[in-house]
Design an enzyme around this catalytic site. Structure first.
Site, PDB file in Angstrom:
ATOM      1  N   LYS A 106       4.644  -4.082  -3.994  1.00 13.14           N
ATOM      2  CA  LYS A 106       4.948  -2.836  -4.542  1.00 13.14           C
ATOM      3  C   LYS A 106       6.077  -2.346  -3.517  1.00 13.14           C
ATOM      4  O   LYS A 106       5.891  -0.934  -3.160  1.00 13.14           O
ATOM      5  CB  LYS A 106       3.893  -1.964  -4.824  1.00 13.14           C
ATOM      6  CG  LYS A 106       2.943  -2.301  -6.136  1.00 13.14           C
ATOM      7  CD  LYS A 106       1.816  -1.081  -6.449  1.00 13.14           C
ATOM      8  CE  LYS A 106       0.970  -1.521  -7.218  1.00 13.14           C
ATOM      9  NZ  LYS A 106       0.007  -2.543  -7.145  1.00 13.14           N
TER      10      LYS A 106
HETATM   11  O1  LIG Z   1       1.081  -3.588  -9.844  1.00 12.85           O
HETATM   12  C1  LIG Z   1      -0.300  -3.965 -10.110  1.00 12.85           C
HETATM   13  O2  LIG Z   1      -0.550  -4.956 -10.190  1.00 12.85           O
HETATM   14  C2  LIG Z   1      -0.756  -2.813 -10.270  1.00 12.85           C
HETATM   15  C3  LIG Z   1      -0.121  -1.678 -11.058  1.00 12.85           C
HETATM   16  C4  LIG Z   1      -0.926  -0.534 -11.688  1.00 12.85           C
HETATM   17  O3  LIG Z   1      -0.309   0.248 -12.386  1.00 12.85           O
HETATM   18  N1  LIG Z   1      -1.984  -0.551 -11.510  1.00 12.85           N
HETATM   19  C5  LIG Z   1      -2.912  -1.516 -10.681  1.00 12.85           C
HETATM   20  O4  LIG Z   1      -4.059  -1.439 -10.613  1.00 12.85           O
HETATM   21  N2  LIG Z   1      -2.251  -2.611 -10.147  1.00 12.85           N
HETATM   22  C6  LIG Z   1      -3.214  -3.875  -9.244  1.00 12.85           C
HETATM   23  O5  LIG Z   1      -3.684  -4.345 -10.202  1.00 12.85           O
HETATM   24  C7  LIG Z   1      -5.049  -4.606  -9.498  1.00 12.85           C
HETATM   25  C8  LIG Z   1      -6.141  -3.929 -10.325  1.00 12.85           C
HETATM   26  O6  LIG Z   1      -7.398  -4.486  -9.711  1.00 12.85           O
HETATM   27  P1  LIG Z   1      -8.782  -4.497 -10.654  1.00 12.85           P
HETATM   28  O7  LIG Z   1      -8.732  -2.890 -11.152  1.00 12.85           O
HETATM   29  O8  LIG Z   1      -9.708  -4.689  -9.785  1.00 12.85           O
HETATM   30  O9  LIG Z   1      -8.574  -5.476 -11.911  1.00 12.85           O
HETATM   31  C9  LIG Z   1      -4.693  -4.105  -8.090  1.00 12.85           C
HETATM   32  O10 LIG Z   1      -4.181  -5.294  -7.208  1.00 12.85           O
HETATM   33  C10 LIG Z   1      -3.873  -3.180  -8.085  1.00 12.85           C
HETATM   34  O11 LIG Z   1      -3.078  -3.065  -6.984  1.00 12.85           O
END
Ligand SMILES: O=C(O)c1cc(=O)[nH]c(=O)n1[C@@H]1O[C@H](COP(=O)(O)O)[C@@H](O)[C@H]1O
Length: 306
Positions: A106
């Site tokens: 990011k």
């Molecule tokens: O860019 C991302 O992957 C991301 C964007 C977003 O809007 N929301 C988001 O949760 N993420 C990423 O997606 C993952 C979500 O993790 P879990 O909630 O454990 O499935 C993390 O690595 C966050 O950094």
């Protein structure tokens, strides 16, 4: 080209799931921590070894059923140089196993600085794609495109994020529409610079699973962009919430799940079936369940509609 190869792999595996390798030391099975601490001691080196053993175990179980893993850099960066070593070592291992590696970094900074982020990640042989934050403007994104073309890499640009506060700024109204709609317009425009044979671009968009109505609008607004969709599972989004992210052929989206997959062995669904020693098998079971749910309730239906 990144996008065509990724789409081929998704079709081949019949699975749009991305496993998020976001390891948290407190949730890692004790036997792995014991192994790592016996060698290195209970210190940063020991913790990083435990993270690596954990990731490796998961990759060994899932590499033949998923197309990609996503590594959120914060979980590694938190441990300094040792953490970065494990970040790249995990990426290398996943690559050796034939899966795409998305580095969720990011980044977002002025063009001159963006070039250095690009050097750090897009030029790295084990990283296939990165996430970037476009909210500093188009000039901060363009520097990545040279490396994408030169090294055959991908970019996922944040458009509408999954978090509760994503509306604070992204949903603001301007005289040219909502802020995220303007970002989507920019992402769609630049995505045409790296179009693949598949009709999709190596520039994709991050669209949170937690805002299905927004996803519906964005799917139309960014026809060339593959969506990287976080928010499924631990953040509460379900299979119904992600259907708008796919196109009419059942393509166009990859769905990330991190905690719900990698720590599946602790969940009520799997803890009776798998011990902590079988944490990676529980992760595989969770991925297979996710794959089948997506295929049965979304992809097959879309294909029937065609
Ligand atoms: O860019 C991302 O992957 C991301 C964007 C977003 O809007 N929301 C988001 O949760 N993420 C990423 O997606 C993952 C979500 O993790 P879990 O909630 O454990 O499935 C993390 O690595 C966050 O950094």
């Amino acid at each position: 080209m990144f996008i065509d190869n990724l789409i081929e792999k998704i079709k081949d595996k019949k699975n749009p799931t991305v496993v998020g390798l976001d390891p948290r030391i407190e949730s890692i099975p004790k036997f792995l921590k014991d192994m790592a601490y016996n060698i290195h001691g209970e210190n940063v080196k020991g913790i990083c070894e435990a993270l690596y053993l954990f990731n490796k175990g998961i990759i060994d179980e899932i590499y033949n059923i998923v197309s990609a893993v996503k590594l959120q850099v914060a979980f590694y960066e938190a441990y300094g140089a040792e953490g970065f070593k494990v970040f790249f070592k995990t990426a290398e291992y996943a690559k050796e196993k034939g899966i795409f590696v998305i580095a969720d970094v990011k980044r977002g900074d002025i063009a001159d600085v963006a070039k250095m982020y690009s050097k750090a990640y897009l030029q790295h042989k084990s990283i296939d794609a990165i996430t970037v934050n476009p909210y500093m403007g188009e000039d901060t994104i363009l520097p990545y495109i040279d490396d994408m073309i030169k090294f055959g890499k991908g970019l996922f640009i944040l458009v509408k994020t999954s978090n509760k506060g994503s509306g604070d700024i992204q949903d603001l109204k301007t005289n040219k529409g909502l802020v995220y709609e303007n970002v989507a317009e920019m992402v769609n425009r630049i995505s045409k610079m790296v179009l693949g044979k598949s009709g999709y671009s190596s520039i994709g968009a991050v669209v949170g699973a937690t805002y299905p109505e927004v996803a519906k609008i964005l799917r139309k607004q960014m026809p060339y962009c593959l969506f990287l969709v976080p928010g499924y599972g631990a953040q509460g989004a379900t299979v119904d919430d992600i259907k708008n992210c796919f196109d009419n052929n059942g393509l166009g989206a990859i769905i990330n799940s991190s905690r719900k997959v990698i720590f599946a062995y602790k969940s009520p669904n799997w803890s009776e079936l798998y011990s902590e020693y079988e944490y990676a098998k529980a992760a595989r079971a969770e991925v297979l369940m996710m794959r089948d749910m997506i295929n049965n309730s979304i992809i097959k239906k879309k294909q029937i509609m065609m």
